[in-house]
Scaffold this active site. Structure first.
Site, short mmCIF file in Angstrom:
data_model
loop_
_atom_site.label_atom_id
_atom_site.label_comp_id
_atom_site.label_asym_id
_atom_site.label_seq_id
_atom_site.Cartn_x
_atom_site.Cartn_y
_atom_site.Cartn_z
N HIS A 1 0.78 -1.51 0.08
CA HIS A 1 0.07 0.10 -0.05
C HIS A 1 0.90 1.30 0.05
O HIS A 1 0.53 2.29 -0.84
CB HIS A 1 -1.17 -0.06 1.21
CG HIS A 1 -2.10 -0.89 1.06
ND1 HIS A 1 -2.33 -1.67 2.34
CD2 HIS A 1 -2.87 -0.86 0.42
CE1 HIS A 1 -3.46 -2.04 1.73
NE2 HIS A 1 -4.06 -1.83 0.55
N ASP B 1 9.25 -10.40 -17.31
CA ASP B 1 9.20 -11.81 -17.06
C ASP B 1 10.21 -12.25 -18.13
O ASP B 1 11.05 -13.09 -17.89
CB ASP B 1 7.77 -12.32 -17.37
CG ASP B 1 7.04 -12.60 -16.04
OD1 ASP B 1 7.63 -12.78 -15.03
OD2 ASP B 1 5.78 -12.32 -15.80
N CYS C 1 5.16 -3.84 -22.97
CA CYS C 1 4.65 -3.35 -21.70
C CYS C 1 5.56 -3.54 -20.43
O CYS C 1 5.12 -3.27 -19.25
CB CYS C 1 3.37 -4.14 -21.54
SG CYS C 1 3.22 -5.72 -21.41
C1 PEP Z 1 6.15 -8.36 -17.82
O1 PEP Z 1 6.03 -9.56 -17.55
O2 PEP Z 1 6.86 -7.81 -18.37
C2 PEP Z 1 4.84 -7.81 -17.46
C3 PEP Z 1 4.68 -6.54 -17.98
O3 PEP Z 1 3.88 -8.28 -16.61
P1 PEP Z 1 4.20 -8.34 -15.05
O4 PEP Z 1 5.09 -7.35 -14.78
O5 PEP Z 1 2.78 -7.84 -14.47
O6 PEP Z 1 4.40 -9.58 -14.76
MG MG Z 2 4.47 -10.72 -16.73
#
Ligand code: PEP
Ligand code: MG
Length: 544
Positions: free
Chosen positions: A186, A451, A498
């Site tokens: 939080h 990831d 992303c």
């Molecule tokens: C990623 O793995 O790059 C991603 C955007 O997902 P998260 O960070 O939520 O695993």
């Molecule tokens: Mg991910």
């Protein structure tokens, strides 16, 4: 220097204000009769409820409804007849109201703390918060008023309870330091939302730092300096000035088109976790949402959100983005993201286990509820769906079949919906290696470098001994990214990124060169990313 976790960027320099747990001594309160004590308790509970309602209303305006819900939850917990009856029974047994509150709350705290999972221990911290405030009301002690700390205060606490964080005035607080909590706590989420530098998980912070100590907090590297030397102060003051100057100069990129020096158009999107975050995205003229992390809707609660609640969240984001794309990622739990009420079995290697799309395909009821909510929300904007942690084509095909089933169900019930484009997150080496095949199944890709870096380099990002290998600039990761973009281009589908690397200015020129279309970054990095793209000039004039 003390090391913690940098959880909100920026440099904070100021004077320490230690927020210790209030010591509530009620040993001088004497038991007269049960009726008086019960009246005192009743009045204190009523005062607690009315104060909390006011606080929740303020928080709703300043931080959004999710934060306000935490406080509303306190009212629900305290209104629980079981809790109140037990307090009353304790009074009947001869306890003063304070002792009744203390005893019953401690019993719940012990019960929740021993459960050994994140959500339930969060309940324990909620009850601690309730206990302290209720005792303060009974004893007439004014709670620490964080909203009135002097300018340039650096707040230090074991942790910030929801009711404490909601009172922070960002104009007066230079930084936040806590002893516990990580990037997704939080305190971290709120600090980032308010733009306050934060360093969390600093061991013994409330013991090692004293009130009025001069503090430097480096929210990038997670470093704390207590009573720093003149050189350290001078060095960090100049870093802070430079950082604030840079932040200011980025304002010129609000509303600016994201286009390279050679006239190549790119898009800067944002990653969000709650519909309220859209306001920050619009403030920086984000061109879309490239990742709506829906697991945040499922976390910090006792049961999964139903279809209506999810529909509300997705359609609110879609409406607010007003025709701009909103890419909703289906539930990605597992790994480090625990949701206890889903009762996912403990696994030896959770990052290689039952997470992401795997969990959803094995729980079609939960998955379809989310898909129906997304399809219905799509009527109100430009929504797309994307699937996390894909490793084989069959997963995409199975998800497509479930989406078709949802459409048929909605048709049958004559519920309004819109079909949406389906994308795949490329965040495993397996997905990279079959990205040519996946590109024929999906309508777009989004590269999840957070990831992908871990899985490609075989590195646990939480392990300090190997964290030097956790770097998207590693040749193996760069190759994986390049292959993915090339395969997407070959099949004529859009490709975005992303993961955090989309905002990495070292990487942006390469991503443009390879043809990445969309850069989805956290709202605070939108302008910096747009700047880097706008400054890019190709060495190869034929590049398109
Ligand atoms: C990623 O793995 O790059 C991603 C955007 O997902 P998260 O960070 O939520 O695993
Ligand atoms: Mg991910």
């Amino acid at each position: 220097m003390i090391k913690g976790i940098g959880a909100s960027q920026g440099y904070g320099i100021g004077t320490a204000v230690i927020i210790n747990d209030t010591i509530t001594d009620y040993s001088n309160i004497k038991f007269t009769d049960a009726k008086t004590q019960k009246n005192r308790l009743k009045n204190a509970i009523n005062q607690f409820i009315s104060e909390t309602e006011e606080l929740a209303a303020d928080v709703k305006k300043s931080a959004g409804s999710k934060e306000a819900e935490i406080l509303e939850g306190h009212i629900v917990m305290l209104s629980d007849p079981l809790m109140q009856t037990q307090m009353s029974d304790n009074i009947d047994a001869g306890f003063v109201a304070e002792k009744a509150v203390d005893t019953v709350c401690n019993m719940f705290i012990d019960m929740f703390s021993s459960a050994n999972d994140e959500l339930t221990s969060q309940r324990a911290s909620d009850i601690k918060d309730i206990k302290t405030r209720l005792l303060n009301i009974l004893l007439g002690i004014k709670s620490i008023d964080i909203s009135h700390v002097p300018k340039h205060s650096v707040l230090i606490a074991k942790d910030f309870t929801p009711s404490m964080t909601s009172r922070i005035n960002p104009n007066n607080v230079s930084a936040i330091i806590t002893q516990i909590g990580g990037i997704t706590s939080h305190s971290a989420i709120l600090a980032r939302a308010m733009g306050i530098p934060a360093v969390l998980s600093v061991p013994d912070a409330t013991k090692k730092i004293r009130n009025k100590d001069i503090i430097i907090a480096d929210g990038f590297k997670g470093k704390i300096f207590v009573n720093p030397s003149a050189q350290e102060l001078e060095y960090y003051s100049s870093l802070q000035t430079e950082y604030l100057k840079q932040k200011d100069s980025l304002m010129a990129y609000i509303g600016k088109e994201t286009i390279t020096q050679d006239g190549i158009k790119k898009s800067v999107y944002a990653n969000i976790g709650r519909p309220e975050d859209v306001q920050n995205v619009l403030h920086c003229s984000g061109e879309g949402i490239g990742l709506f992390r829906t697991e945040f809707l499922f976390m910090d609660r006792n049961q999964e959100p139903d279809e209506e609640e999810q529909f509300e969240a997705y359609s609110t984001a879609a409406r607010a983005m007003d025709c701009r794309e909103v890419i909703i990622r289906t539930l990605d739990i597992g790994g480090d993201k625990e949701i206890p009420y889903l009762k996912i079995e403990k696994e030896d290697n959770p990052f290689l286990g039952h997470r992401g799309i795997r969990y959803c395909l094995d729980n079609p009821k939960l998955f379809k509820k989310q898909i129906r909510a997304i399809l219905r929300a799509a009527v109100y904007g430009c929504i797309k769906i994307m699937l996390p942690l894909v490793t084989c084509v069959e997963e995409v095909q199975q998800a497509k079949a479930l989406i078709k089933e949802c459409e048929a169900e909605l048709n049958e019930k004559k519920i309004e919906y819109k079909s949406v484009a389906l994308g795949v997150m490329i965040e495993t080496p397996a997905a990279v290696l079959i990205s040519d095949i996946l590109a024929r199944e999906a309508e777009f890709f989004s590269i999840g470098t957070n990831d992908l870096t871990g899985y490609t380099m075989a590195v646990d990002r939480g392990n300090a001994k190997v964290c030097n290998l956790y770097d998207a600039m590693q040749p193996a990761v760069l190759r994986a990214i390049e292959i993915t973009i090339k395969n997407a281009k070959r099949e004529g589908i859009q490709v975005g990124m992303c993961g955090e690397a989309a905002a990495d200015t070292r990487l942006i020129p390469k991503l443009i060169e390879w043809g990445l279309d969309e850069f989805s970054v956290n709202p605070g990095s939108i302008l910096q990313t747009r700047k880097a793209i706008c400054e890019y000039k190709s060495k190869n004039p034929d590049e398109k």
